[in-house]
Write an enzyme that holds these catalytic residues in place. Structure first.
Site, PDB file in Angstrom:
ATOM      1  N   LYS A 102       0.864  -1.184   0.000  1.00 36.52           N
ATOM      2  CA  LYS A 102       0.000   0.000   0.000  1.00 36.52           C
ATOM      3  C   LYS A 102       0.890   1.221   0.000  1.00 36.52           C
ATOM      4  CE  LYS A 102      -4.500   0.775   0.330  1.00 36.52           C
ATOM      5  NZ  LYS A 102      -5.552  -0.200   0.000  1.00 36.52           N
TER       6      LYS A 102
HETATM    7  N1  GLU Z   1      -7.174   0.030  -3.068  1.00 36.61           N
HETATM    8  C1  GLU Z   1      -7.953  -1.135  -3.343  1.00 36.61           C
HETATM    9  C2  GLU Z   1      -7.975  -2.049  -2.131  1.00 36.61           C
HETATM   10  O1  GLU Z   1      -7.800  -1.610  -1.026  1.00 36.61           O
HETATM   11  C3  GLU Z   1      -7.529  -1.831  -4.623  1.00 36.61           C
HETATM   12  C4  GLU Z   1      -6.108  -2.299  -4.659  1.00 36.61           C
HETATM   13  C5  GLU Z   1      -5.684  -2.787  -6.035  1.00 36.61           C
HETATM   14  O2  GLU Z   1      -6.487  -2.793  -6.942  1.00 36.61           O
HETATM   15  O3  GLU Z   1      -4.515  -3.134  -6.168  1.00 36.61           O
HETATM   16  O4  GLU Z   1      -8.239  -3.220  -2.225  1.00 36.61           O
END
Ligand code: GLU
Length: 418
Positions: A102
Protein backbone atom coordinates in the site's frame (compact mmCIF):
# COMPACT_ATOMS: atom_id res chain seq x y z
CA UNK A 1 -4.33 0.21 19.78
CA UNK A 2 -2.75 1.46 16.54
CA UNK A 3 -4.25 0.46 13.21
CA UNK A 4 -1.31 -1.83 12.48
CA UNK A 5 -1.78 -3.50 15.86
CA UNK A 6 -5.45 -4.02 15.01
CA UNK A 7 -4.49 -5.53 11.65
CA UNK A 8 -2.05 -7.86 13.42
CA UNK A 9 -4.55 -8.87 16.06
CA UNK A 10 -6.96 -9.93 13.30
CA UNK A 11 -4.66 -12.32 11.45
CA UNK A 12 -2.85 -13.53 14.58
CA UNK A 13 -6.10 -14.90 15.99
CA UNK A 14 -6.37 -17.10 12.90
CA UNK A 15 -2.67 -17.98 13.12
CA UNK A 16 -3.23 -19.27 16.66
CA UNK A 17 -6.33 -21.24 15.68
CA UNK A 18 -4.46 -23.03 12.90
CA UNK A 19 -1.26 -23.33 14.92
CA UNK A 20 0.72 -21.58 12.24
CA UNK A 21 4.44 -22.28 12.41
CA UNK A 22 5.96 -19.59 14.69
CA UNK A 23 8.61 -18.68 12.11
CA UNK A 24 5.89 -17.83 9.57
CA UNK A 25 4.11 -15.69 12.17
CA UNK A 26 7.41 -13.90 12.85
CA UNK A 27 7.99 -13.20 9.16
CA UNK A 28 4.46 -11.90 8.63
CA UNK A 29 4.64 -9.63 11.68
CA UNK A 30 6.61 -6.92 9.87
CA UNK A 31 6.40 -5.69 6.29
CA UNK A 32 9.31 -6.61 4.04
CA UNK A 33 9.99 -3.03 2.96
CA UNK A 34 8.86 0.35 4.27
CA UNK A 35 9.72 3.13 1.84
CA UNK A 36 9.36 6.75 2.87
CA UNK A 37 10.05 9.59 0.45
CA UNK A 38 10.01 13.38 0.80
CA UNK A 39 9.66 15.22 -2.49
CA UNK A 40 9.01 18.79 -3.64
CA UNK A 41 6.25 19.80 -6.03
CA UNK A 42 5.50 23.11 -7.67
CA UNK A 43 2.23 24.74 -6.61
CA UNK A 44 0.16 26.96 -8.91
CA UNK A 45 1.26 30.08 -7.02
CA UNK A 46 4.90 29.46 -8.00
CA UNK A 47 5.95 28.16 -4.55
CA UNK A 48 7.37 24.71 -3.87
CA UNK A 49 5.91 22.47 -1.22
CA UNK A 50 7.46 19.39 0.30
CA UNK A 51 5.27 16.28 0.44
CA UNK A 52 5.75 13.03 2.28
CA UNK A 53 4.86 9.72 0.65
CA UNK A 54 5.04 6.06 1.58
CA UNK A 55 5.05 2.66 -0.05
CA UNK A 56 4.93 -0.32 2.26
CA UNK A 57 5.57 -3.73 0.67
CA UNK A 58 4.22 -6.17 3.17
CA UNK A 59 4.66 -9.59 1.60
CA UNK A 60 5.37 -11.17 -1.80
CA UNK A 61 5.43 -14.92 -1.17
CA UNK A 62 2.49 -15.42 -3.56
CA UNK A 63 3.42 -12.88 -6.25
CA UNK A 64 4.37 -9.26 -6.97
CA UNK A 65 3.38 -6.66 -4.36
CA UNK A 66 -0.06 -5.17 -5.09
CA UNK A 67 -2.17 -2.44 -3.56
CA UNK A 68 -3.53 1.06 -3.82
CA UNK A 69 -2.17 4.55 -3.30
CA UNK A 70 -4.09 6.77 -0.89
CA UNK A 71 -4.09 10.59 -0.92
CA UNK A 72 -5.32 11.85 2.44
CA UNK A 73 -4.04 14.34 5.03
CA UNK A 74 -3.98 11.70 7.79
CA UNK A 75 -1.89 9.14 5.85
CA UNK A 76 0.98 7.90 8.05
CA UNK A 77 3.28 4.91 8.24
CA UNK A 78 1.11 3.04 10.74
CA UNK A 79 -1.97 3.30 8.52
CA UNK A 80 -0.08 2.33 5.36
CA UNK A 81 1.44 -0.69 7.10
CA UNK A 82 -2.00 -1.86 8.20
CA UNK A 83 -3.48 -1.35 4.74
CA UNK A 84 -0.51 -3.13 3.12
CA UNK A 85 -0.91 -6.17 5.34
CA UNK A 86 -4.64 -6.32 4.60
CA UNK A 87 -3.73 -6.45 0.90
CA UNK A 88 -1.49 -9.48 1.51
CA UNK A 89 -4.31 -11.45 3.13
CA UNK A 90 -6.93 -10.18 0.67
CA UNK A 91 -4.97 -11.39 -2.36
CA UNK A 92 -4.21 -14.72 -0.67
CA UNK A 93 -7.86 -15.22 0.31
CA UNK A 94 -9.19 -14.76 -3.23
CA UNK A 95 -6.31 -16.80 -4.64
CA UNK A 96 -4.58 -14.16 -6.75
CA UNK A 97 -0.89 -14.68 -7.62
CA UNK A 98 -0.10 -11.38 -5.89
CA UNK A 99 1.35 -10.11 -2.63
CA UNK A 100 0.36 -7.10 -0.58
CA UNK A 101 1.45 -3.46 -0.53
CA UNK A 102 0.00 0.00 0.00
CA UNK A 103 1.14 3.55 -0.55
CA UNK A 104 0.03 7.01 0.29
CA UNK A 105 0.81 10.70 0.26
CA UNK A 106 -0.01 13.08 3.11
CA UNK A 107 -2.12 15.46 1.07
CA UNK A 108 -5.70 16.67 0.93
CA UNK A 109 -6.51 16.24 -2.77
CA UNK A 110 -9.63 18.40 -2.38
CA UNK A 111 -7.39 21.41 -1.72
CA UNK A 112 -5.36 21.06 -4.91
CA UNK A 113 -5.94 21.82 -8.58
CA UNK A 114 -5.54 19.09 -11.20
CA UNK A 115 -2.21 20.56 -12.29
CA UNK A 116 -0.89 20.47 -8.71
CA UNK A 117 -2.12 16.90 -8.28
CA UNK A 118 -0.42 15.94 -11.53
CA UNK A 119 2.92 17.39 -10.42
CA UNK A 120 2.64 15.76 -6.98
CA UNK A 121 1.78 12.41 -8.55
CA UNK A 122 4.59 12.57 -11.09
CA UNK A 123 7.17 13.50 -8.45
CA UNK A 124 5.89 10.75 -6.15
CA UNK A 125 6.10 8.15 -8.95
CA UNK A 126 9.59 9.41 -9.78
CA UNK A 127 10.65 9.23 -6.12
CA UNK A 128 9.43 5.64 -5.93
CA UNK A 129 11.48 4.89 -9.05
CA UNK A 130 12.30 1.22 -9.49
CA UNK A 131 10.62 0.34 -6.21
CA UNK A 132 7.53 -0.19 -8.37
CA UNK A 133 7.28 -2.10 -11.64
CA UNK A 134 4.92 -4.43 -13.54
CA UNK A 135 6.66 -7.56 -12.26
CA UNK A 136 7.54 -6.23 -8.84
CA UNK A 137 5.03 -3.86 -7.24
CA UNK A 138 1.84 -2.66 -8.90
CA UNK A 139 -0.04 0.33 -7.41
CA UNK A 140 -3.73 1.09 -7.97
CA UNK A 141 -6.27 3.70 -6.85
CA UNK A 142 -7.48 3.99 -3.27
CA UNK A 143 -9.18 6.75 -1.25
CA UNK A 144 -8.38 10.15 -2.83
CA UNK A 145 -6.87 8.80 -6.07
CA UNK A 146 -8.48 7.70 -9.33
CA UNK A 147 -7.87 6.51 -12.89
CA UNK A 148 -6.26 9.84 -13.85
CA UNK A 149 -3.79 9.53 -10.95
CA UNK A 150 -2.84 6.07 -12.21
CA UNK A 151 -2.33 7.30 -15.78
CA UNK A 152 0.06 10.01 -14.50
CA UNK A 153 1.94 7.41 -12.45
CA UNK A 154 2.20 5.06 -15.41
CA UNK A 155 3.36 7.76 -17.80
CA UNK A 156 6.00 8.99 -15.35
CA UNK A 157 7.26 5.49 -14.66
CA UNK A 158 7.53 4.65 -18.35
CA UNK A 159 9.30 7.90 -19.12
CA UNK A 160 11.79 7.62 -16.29
CA UNK A 161 12.95 4.08 -17.07
CA UNK A 162 15.18 3.32 -20.02
CA UNK A 163 13.22 0.22 -20.94
CA UNK A 164 12.57 -0.66 -24.59
CA UNK A 165 9.41 -2.55 -23.74
CA UNK A 166 7.62 0.67 -22.89
CA UNK A 167 4.24 -0.60 -23.97
CA UNK A 168 4.53 -3.64 -21.71
CA UNK A 169 5.24 -1.27 -18.84
CA UNK A 170 1.57 -0.19 -18.80
CA UNK A 171 1.02 -2.92 -16.24
CA UNK A 172 3.04 -0.96 -13.66
CA UNK A 173 -0.27 0.32 -12.29
CA UNK A 174 -3.89 -0.82 -12.53
CA UNK A 175 -7.13 1.12 -12.32
CA UNK A 176 -6.17 3.15 -15.38
CA UNK A 177 -8.57 4.79 -17.83
CA UNK A 178 -9.86 2.58 -20.65
CA UNK A 179 -7.87 4.40 -23.36
CA UNK A 180 -4.63 3.97 -21.43
CA UNK A 181 -4.99 0.26 -20.77
CA UNK A 182 -7.60 0.02 -18.05
CA UNK A 183 -10.18 -2.74 -17.82
CA UNK A 184 -13.90 -2.56 -18.26
CA UNK A 185 -15.56 -3.05 -14.90
CA UNK A 186 -12.63 -1.78 -12.80
CA UNK A 187 -14.47 1.41 -11.75
CA UNK A 188 -17.35 -0.50 -10.18
CA UNK A 189 -15.29 -3.56 -9.20
CA UNK A 190 -15.06 -3.04 -5.43
CA UNK A 191 -18.81 -2.49 -5.19
CA UNK A 192 -19.62 -5.27 -7.66
CA UNK A 193 -17.56 -7.69 -5.60
CA UNK A 194 -19.33 -6.56 -2.43
CA UNK A 195 -22.71 -7.11 -4.08
CA UNK A 196 -21.65 -10.61 -5.19
CA UNK A 197 -20.72 -11.43 -1.57
CA UNK A 198 -24.09 -10.09 -0.43
CA UNK A 199 -25.75 -12.36 -3.00
CA UNK A 200 -23.86 -15.34 -1.54
CA UNK A 201 -25.00 -14.33 1.94
CA UNK A 202 -28.61 -13.80 0.81
CA UNK A 203 -28.72 -17.15 -0.95
CA UNK A 204 -27.66 -18.96 2.22
CA UNK A 205 -30.09 -16.97 4.35
CA UNK A 206 -32.91 -17.38 1.83
CA UNK A 207 -33.20 -13.61 1.94
CA UNK A 208 -34.55 -11.70 -1.05
CA UNK A 209 -31.97 -8.97 -1.79
CA UNK A 210 -34.41 -7.14 -4.04
CA UNK A 211 -36.43 -6.35 -0.90
CA UNK A 212 -33.40 -5.21 1.10
CA UNK A 213 -33.30 -1.84 2.80
CA UNK A 214 -29.75 -0.60 3.09
CA UNK A 215 -27.54 2.20 4.38
CA UNK A 216 -24.25 3.38 2.85
CA UNK A 217 -21.63 5.16 4.93
CA UNK A 218 -19.23 6.89 2.51
CA UNK A 219 -20.71 7.78 -0.85
CA UNK A 220 -17.42 7.70 -2.77
CA UNK A 221 -16.50 5.28 -5.56
CA UNK A 222 -17.30 2.03 -3.75
CA UNK A 223 -20.29 3.38 -1.79
CA UNK A 224 -22.08 5.07 -4.68
CA UNK A 225 -21.52 2.09 -7.01
CA UNK A 226 -22.78 -0.31 -4.34
CA UNK A 227 -25.91 1.82 -3.98
CA UNK A 228 -26.47 1.90 -7.74
CA UNK A 229 -25.96 -1.85 -8.15
CA UNK A 230 -28.23 -2.76 -5.23
CA UNK A 231 -30.96 -0.32 -6.29
CA UNK A 232 -30.79 -1.80 -9.80
CA UNK A 233 -31.72 -5.13 -8.16
CA UNK A 234 -34.73 -3.50 -6.53
CA UNK A 235 -33.27 -2.76 -3.07
CA UNK A 236 -34.00 0.50 -1.24
CA UNK A 237 -31.31 2.98 -0.19
CA UNK A 238 -32.53 4.45 3.11
CA UNK A 239 -29.59 6.66 4.01
CA UNK A 240 -26.15 7.71 2.82
CA UNK A 241 -23.33 9.90 4.04
CA UNK A 242 -20.03 11.40 3.00
CA UNK A 243 -17.34 13.31 4.90
CA UNK A 244 -19.61 16.39 5.01
CA UNK A 245 -22.99 15.02 6.05
CA UNK A 246 -25.71 12.37 6.06
CA UNK A 247 -29.17 12.15 4.50
CA UNK A 248 -32.16 9.87 5.05
CA UNK A 249 -35.43 9.01 3.36
CA UNK A 250 -37.52 6.04 4.50
CA UNK A 251 -39.19 5.94 1.06
CA UNK A 252 -35.81 5.45 -0.60
CA UNK A 253 -33.09 7.60 -2.15
CA UNK A 254 -32.24 7.64 -5.86
CA UNK A 255 -28.47 6.96 -5.87
CA UNK A 256 -27.87 8.58 -9.29
CA UNK A 257 -29.63 11.76 -8.23
CA UNK A 258 -27.72 11.83 -4.94
CA UNK A 259 -24.40 11.32 -6.70
CA UNK A 260 -25.17 14.11 -9.17
CA UNK A 261 -26.09 16.40 -6.25
CA UNK A 262 -22.93 15.55 -4.30
CA UNK A 263 -20.73 16.01 -7.36
CA UNK A 264 -22.06 19.55 -7.68
CA UNK A 265 -22.59 20.61 -4.06
CA UNK A 266 -20.13 18.31 -2.17
CA UNK A 267 -22.35 18.29 0.94
CA UNK A 268 -25.43 16.01 0.68
CA UNK A 269 -27.35 18.43 2.95
CA UNK A 270 -29.95 20.19 0.83
CA UNK A 271 -30.44 17.21 -1.50
CA UNK A 272 -34.14 17.47 -2.40
CA UNK A 273 -34.70 13.69 -2.29
CA UNK A 274 -33.90 13.22 1.42
CA UNK A 275 -33.65 14.98 4.76
CA UNK A 276 -30.41 15.78 6.58
CA UNK A 277 -29.67 13.79 9.72
CA UNK A 278 -26.81 13.97 12.24
CA UNK A 279 -23.98 11.59 11.22
CA UNK A 280 -24.38 9.64 14.46
CA UNK A 281 -27.93 8.75 13.54
CA UNK A 282 -26.81 6.92 10.41
CA UNK A 283 -25.62 4.00 12.54
CA UNK A 284 -28.97 3.70 14.31
CA UNK A 285 -31.14 3.21 11.26
CA UNK A 286 -32.96 -0.11 11.19
CA UNK A 287 -32.15 -1.79 7.89
CA UNK A 288 -31.17 -5.14 6.40
CA UNK A 289 -27.74 -4.21 5.08
CA UNK A 290 -25.15 -1.69 6.27
CA UNK A 291 -22.27 -0.87 3.94
CA UNK A 292 -19.36 1.01 5.52
CA UNK A 293 -17.52 2.28 2.44
CA UNK A 294 -15.35 5.06 3.80
CA UNK A 295 -12.45 4.72 6.22
CA UNK A 296 -11.07 2.44 8.86
CA UNK A 297 -12.23 2.42 12.51
CA UNK A 298 -15.72 3.79 11.85
CA UNK A 299 -17.64 1.13 13.78
CA UNK A 300 -16.34 0.96 17.33
CA UNK A 301 -17.54 0.27 20.87
CA UNK A 302 -19.42 3.59 20.87
CA UNK A 303 -21.77 2.87 17.98
CA UNK A 304 -21.69 -0.91 17.45
CA UNK A 305 -24.44 -1.44 19.99
CA UNK A 306 -26.76 0.92 18.08
CA UNK A 307 -26.49 -0.99 14.84
CA UNK A 308 -29.69 -2.78 13.87
CA UNK A 309 -29.10 -4.66 10.61
CA UNK A 310 -28.84 -8.27 9.47
CA UNK A 311 -25.51 -7.97 7.71
CA UNK A 312 -22.58 -5.56 7.42
CA UNK A 313 -20.75 -5.60 4.10
CA UNK A 314 -17.33 -4.06 4.64
CA UNK A 315 -16.61 -2.26 1.38
CA UNK A 316 -14.00 -0.15 3.22
CA UNK A 317 -10.74 -1.48 4.61
CA UNK A 318 -10.73 -1.96 8.38
CA UNK A 319 -14.02 -0.18 9.17
CA UNK A 320 -14.73 -2.26 12.29
CA UNK A 321 -12.65 -2.17 15.48
CA UNK A 322 -11.93 -5.42 17.38
CA UNK A 323 -14.17 -4.27 20.26
CA UNK A 324 -17.01 -3.61 17.82
CA UNK A 325 -16.43 -7.00 16.22
CA UNK A 326 -17.19 -8.66 19.54
CA UNK A 327 -20.31 -6.60 20.14
CA UNK A 328 -21.62 -7.38 16.64
CA UNK A 329 -20.93 -11.08 17.10
CA UNK A 330 -22.88 -11.10 20.36
CA UNK A 331 -25.76 -9.36 18.64
CA UNK A 332 -25.69 -12.00 15.89
CA UNK A 333 -25.00 -9.45 13.16
CA UNK A 334 -23.19 -11.09 10.27
CA UNK A 335 -20.08 -9.30 9.03
CA UNK A 336 -18.76 -9.94 5.53
CA UNK A 337 -15.16 -9.04 6.37
CA UNK A 338 -13.26 -6.42 4.39
CA UNK A 339 -10.58 -8.70 2.93
CA UNK A 340 -13.39 -10.72 1.35
CA UNK A 341 -16.09 -8.11 0.78
CA UNK A 342 -13.96 -5.44 -0.91
CA UNK A 343 -11.62 -7.77 -2.79
CA UNK A 344 -13.44 -7.07 -6.09
CA UNK A 345 -11.20 -4.04 -6.58
CA UNK A 346 -7.96 -5.95 -6.56
CA UNK A 347 -9.49 -8.90 -8.40
CA UNK A 348 -10.35 -6.71 -11.39
CA UNK A 349 -6.97 -4.97 -11.00
CA UNK A 350 -5.46 -8.39 -11.49
CA UNK A 351 -7.61 -8.89 -14.61
CA UNK A 352 -6.38 -5.53 -15.92
CA UNK A 353 -2.78 -6.58 -15.31
CA UNK A 354 -3.33 -9.88 -17.15
CA UNK A 355 -5.02 -8.06 -20.07
CA UNK A 356 -2.05 -5.66 -20.28
CA UNK A 357 0.39 -8.57 -20.40
CA UNK A 358 -1.58 -10.32 -23.14
CA UNK A 359 -2.58 -7.18 -25.06
CA UNK A 360 -6.23 -8.09 -24.66
CA UNK A 361 -9.37 -6.15 -23.83
CA UNK A 362 -12.04 -8.32 -22.22
CA UNK A 363 -15.74 -7.63 -22.44
CA UNK A 364 -17.55 -6.48 -19.33
CA UNK A 365 -19.53 -9.73 -19.14
CA UNK A 366 -16.28 -11.70 -19.04
CA UNK A 367 -14.83 -9.46 -16.30
CA UNK A 368 -18.00 -9.72 -14.21
CA UNK A 369 -18.28 -13.47 -14.70
CA UNK A 370 -14.68 -14.08 -13.64
CA UNK A 371 -15.01 -11.68 -10.70
CA UNK A 372 -18.16 -13.44 -9.50
CA UNK A 373 -16.45 -16.80 -9.74
CA UNK A 374 -13.32 -15.84 -7.77
CA UNK A 375 -15.14 -13.98 -5.02
CA UNK A 376 -17.85 -16.62 -4.64
CA UNK A 377 -15.28 -19.40 -4.33
CA UNK A 378 -13.56 -17.34 -1.59
CA UNK A 379 -16.91 -16.72 0.13
CA UNK A 380 -17.69 -20.45 0.13
CA UNK A 381 -14.20 -21.33 1.37
CA UNK A 382 -14.61 -18.84 4.24
CA UNK A 383 -17.98 -20.34 5.21
CA UNK A 384 -16.61 -23.86 4.98
CA UNK A 385 -13.53 -23.22 7.14
CA UNK A 386 -15.64 -21.23 9.62
CA UNK A 387 -17.87 -24.26 10.07
CA UNK A 388 -14.90 -26.60 10.31
CA UNK A 389 -13.37 -24.52 13.11
CA UNK A 390 -16.76 -23.84 14.70
CA UNK A 391 -16.25 -20.08 14.50
CA UNK A 392 -19.93 -19.07 14.53
CA UNK A 393 -20.20 -15.39 13.61
CA UNK A 394 -16.43 -14.89 13.58
CA UNK A 395 -16.24 -14.66 9.82
CA UNK A 396 -13.17 -12.43 10.00
CA UNK A 397 -11.02 -15.17 11.50
CA UNK A 398 -12.46 -17.63 8.99
CA UNK A 399 -11.35 -15.42 6.09
CA UNK A 400 -7.84 -15.13 7.57
CA UNK A 401 -7.69 -18.90 7.99
CA UNK A 402 -8.26 -19.39 4.26
CA UNK A 403 -5.63 -16.76 3.40
CA UNK A 404 -3.05 -18.00 5.90
CA UNK A 405 -3.46 -21.61 4.87
CA UNK A 406 -2.48 -20.69 1.32
CA UNK A 407 0.50 -18.66 2.48
CA UNK A 408 1.59 -21.38 4.87
CA UNK A 409 1.75 -23.89 2.00
CA UNK A 410 3.88 -21.52 -0.04
CA UNK A 411 6.29 -20.95 2.86
CA UNK A 412 6.55 -24.64 3.70
CA UNK A 413 7.24 -25.55 0.09
CA UNK A 414 9.79 -22.83 -0.51
CA UNK A 415 11.41 -22.46 2.89
CA UNK A 416 13.60 -19.49 3.71
CA UNK A 417 16.67 -18.61 1.67
CA UNK A 418 19.57 -19.43 2.13
N1 GLU B 1 -7.17 0.03 -3.07
C1 GLU B 1 -7.95 -1.14 -3.34
C2 GLU B 1 -7.98 -2.05 -2.13
O1 GLU B 1 -7.80 -1.61 -1.03
C3 GLU B 1 -7.53 -1.83 -4.62
C4 GLU B 1 -6.11 -2.30 -4.66
C5 GLU B 1 -5.68 -2.79 -6.04
O2 GLU B 1 -6.49 -2.79 -6.94
O3 GLU B 1 -4.52 -3.13 -6.17
O4 GLU B 1 -8.24 -3.22 -2.23
Amino acid sequence: MSLYEIAQKQWKRAAELMELEPWITTILSEPKNEIRVNFPALMDDGQYRLFRGYRVQHNNILGPYKGGIRYHPSVDIDEVKALASWMTFKCALVNLPLGGAKGGVEINPKEHSDTELMRVTRRFAHALGENIGPDYDIPAPDVGTNAQTMVWMMDTHINSTAAHDRFAMRGVVTGKTLTTGGSLGRDKATAQGAVFTLESWAERQKFDLSKAKFVVQGFGNAGSWAAKLLCAKGATLLAASNSRGSVYNDKGIDPDALLAYITEHKDPAGFPGAESIPDKQLWQIKADVLIPAAFESQIDEHNADDIDVKVIAEAANGPTSPAADEILREKGIRVIPDILCNSGGVIVSYFEWVQNRKNEAWELEEVDRKLRRLITVAYDATEEIGNRYNLGEDTRSAAYLVALDRMRHAYLERGIFP
